[in-house]
Design a protein around this motif. Sequence first.
Motif, PDB file in Angstrom:
ATOM      1  N   LEU A   1       0.831  -1.200   0.000  1.00  0.00           N
ATOM      2  CA  LEU A   1       0.000   0.000   0.000  1.00  0.00           C
ATOM      3  C   LEU A   1       0.863   1.246   0.000  1.00  0.00           C
ATOM      4  O   LEU A   1       0.587   2.215  -0.718  1.00  0.00           O
ATOM      5  N   GLN A   2       1.954   1.221   0.773  1.00  0.00           N
ATOM      6  CA  GLN A   2       2.852   2.377   0.827  1.00  0.00           C
ATOM      7  C   GLN A   2       3.504   2.626  -0.532  1.00  0.00           C
ATOM      8  O   GLN A   2       3.583   3.771  -0.992  1.00  0.00           O
ATOM      9  N   LEU A   3       3.953   1.563  -1.190  1.00  0.00           N
ATOM     10  CA  LEU A   3       4.571   1.711  -2.497  1.00  0.00           C
ATOM     11  C   LEU A   3       3.568   2.240  -3.512  1.00  0.00           C
ATOM     12  O   LEU A   3       3.892   3.075  -4.354  1.00  0.00           O
ATOM     13  N   SER A   4       2.347   1.727  -3.446  1.00  0.00           N
ATOM     14  CA  SER A   4       1.306   2.195  -4.364  1.00  0.00           C
ATOM     15  C   SER A   4       1.015   3.678  -4.148  1.00  0.00           C
ATOM     16  O   SER A   4       0.824   4.436  -5.112  1.00  0.00           O
ATOM     17  N   GLU A   5       1.003   4.099  -2.895  1.00  0.00           N
ATOM     18  CA  GLU A   5       0.755   5.510  -2.597  1.00  0.00           C
ATOM     19  C   GLU A   5       1.893   6.385  -3.105  1.00  0.00           C
ATOM     20  O   GLU A   5       1.666   7.509  -3.581  1.00  0.00           O
ATOM     21  N   LEU A   6       3.138   5.889  -3.020  1.00  0.00           N
ATOM     22  CA  LEU A   6       4.277   6.644  -3.544  1.00  0.00           C
ATOM     23  C   LEU A   6       4.138   6.856  -5.055  1.00  0.00           C
ATOM     24  O   LEU A   6       4.411   7.933  -5.571  1.00  0.00           O
ATOM     25  N   ALA A   7       3.737   5.812  -5.769  1.00  0.00           N
ATOM     26  CA  ALA A   7       3.549   5.934  -7.213  1.00  0.00           C
ATOM     27  C   ALA A   7       2.393   6.869  -7.533  1.00  0.00           C
ATOM     28  O   ALA A   7       2.442   7.633  -8.502  1.00  0.00           O
ATOM     29  N   ASP A   8       1.361   6.843  -6.695  1.00  0.00           N
ATOM     30  CA  ASP A   8       0.168   7.648  -6.947  1.00  0.00           C
ATOM     31  C   ASP A   8       0.425   9.129  -6.707  1.00  0.00           C
ATOM     32  O   ASP A   8      -0.322   9.983  -7.189  1.00  0.00           O
ATOM     33  N   ASP A   9       1.493   9.456  -5.967  1.00  0.00           N
ATOM     34  CA  ASP A   9       1.814  10.863  -5.697  1.00  0.00           C
ATOM     35  C   ASP A   9       2.236  11.614  -6.951  1.00  0.00           C
ATOM     36  O   ASP A   9       2.174  12.838  -7.006  1.00  0.00           O
ATOM     37  N   GLN A  10       2.722  10.884  -7.959  1.00  0.00           N
ATOM     38  CA  GLN A  10       3.134  11.511  -9.216  1.00  0.00           C
ATOM     39  C   GLN A  10       1.901  12.031  -9.964  1.00  0.00           C
ATOM     40  O   GLN A  10       0.801  11.501  -9.820  1.00  0.00           O
TER      41      GLN A  10
ATOM     42  N   VAL B   1       7.457  -0.257  -9.617  1.00  0.00           N
ATOM     43  CA  VAL B   1       6.152   0.011  -9.021  1.00  0.00           C
ATOM     44  C   VAL B   1       5.408   1.053  -9.849  1.00  0.00           C
ATOM     45  O   VAL B   1       4.203   0.938 -10.094  1.00  0.00           O
ATOM     46  N   ARG B   2       6.129   2.074 -10.316  1.00  0.00           N
ATOM     47  CA  ARG B   2       5.467   3.129 -11.095  1.00  0.00           C
ATOM     48  C   ARG B   2       5.008   2.607 -12.452  1.00  0.00           C
ATOM     49  O   ARG B   2       3.969   3.027 -12.958  1.00  0.00           O
ATOM     50  N   ALA B   3       5.787   1.684 -13.050  1.00  0.00           N
ATOM     51  CA  ALA B   3       5.349   1.101 -14.316  1.00  0.00           C
ATOM     52  C   ALA B   3       4.041   0.351 -14.132  1.00  0.00           C
ATOM     53  O   ALA B   3       3.106   0.473 -14.956  1.00  0.00           O
ATOM     54  N   LEU B   4       3.922  -0.434 -13.060  1.00  0.00           N
ATOM     55  CA  LEU B   4       2.677  -1.154 -12.791  1.00  0.00           C
ATOM     56  C   LEU B   4       1.524  -0.174 -12.570  1.00  0.00           C
ATOM     57  O   LEU B   4       0.400  -0.399 -13.048  1.00  0.00           O
ATOM     58  N   HIS B   5       1.814   0.907 -11.869  1.00  0.00           N
ATOM     59  CA  HIS B   5       0.773   1.909 -11.611  1.00  0.00           C
ATOM     60  C   HIS B   5       0.276   2.523 -12.923  1.00  0.00           C
ATOM     61  O   HIS B   5      -0.935   2.637 -13.143  1.00  0.00           O
TER      62      HIS B   5
END
Length: 306
Positions: free
Chosen positions: A12-21, A43-47
């Motif tokens: 969840l933390q990693l997903s939130e980091l990617a979502d901040d972009q 992680v950002r590529a998956l996002h």
Amino acid sequence: MTSFLSTPALMLQLSELADDQTYPTGALYVVATPIGNVADITVRALHVLGLVDRVAAEDTRNTSQLLARYGIAKPTIAVHEHNEKSAAERLVAYLKDSERIACVSDAGTPGISDPGARLVDAVRDAGLPVIPLPGASALTTALSAAGAFGGGFSFIGFLPAKGRQRATQLRILANHPMALVFYEAPHRIVETTRALAEAFGDERQLLIARELTKLHESLHRCTLAEGPTWLEADANRQRGEFVLVVEGAPETEDAEDAHDALLSTLLEELSVKSAARIAATLTGASRNALYERALKLARRGDGEGD
């Protein structure tokens, strides 16, 4: 054993980091995908792959299978070397309708000896944003294991398949001071390493990187003279996709005729001025000195002598 990546809080933390972009609409996202090991996805590529409206793919079947490994399903459009221009027109139209589109190749970073560059040009020409996402690349993966001789490099990619054209290109590169990076297919790997030794001499260092990140990955460092022999000693060494990193030309004091081979090759197709300019870019030598030498070579070729 439980992987730390399976911890829900961390995911969840990693997903939130990617979502901040910020991920604007009407943009092309150039997304690097794994070159072999499917765990090498960011992680950002998956996002982004989960966010976009559709995916421009070199091979839609391969990409659909890859996306399925990550639990992602998206409409795909084929964008390969034979249709990149026409496909780009369709994709620009989708972008103008405020869609987000990801561009991926079969493996690695799009546009690096893979389709994608023309699509990027078309999107930019239409005044739309291009957003690159870093990730896996066979080029940088091999260089990271090459050692000091690969510190400064020029990326060449695939050499011409025909022997004469390949020899011509290698002749141009023979005095290049930086390491040279090539891609090669298994059915040409022995032939290509022989051609490198013939063009550059036996003593330069060579890294043969095969099947990077995959189960049968191997990296072998040797001289150019030893490369073909090592490959032929075991048929398994000739299987898979290859990256070759070749040591640059040794530093020498430039003789008057040091760049004659390069200039002569360029003069077959170009004017004296253009040949000197390109030779100066490739070698770092004085453009004025190269112009004077190219002029002599051109006159010699016309039968006027020095």
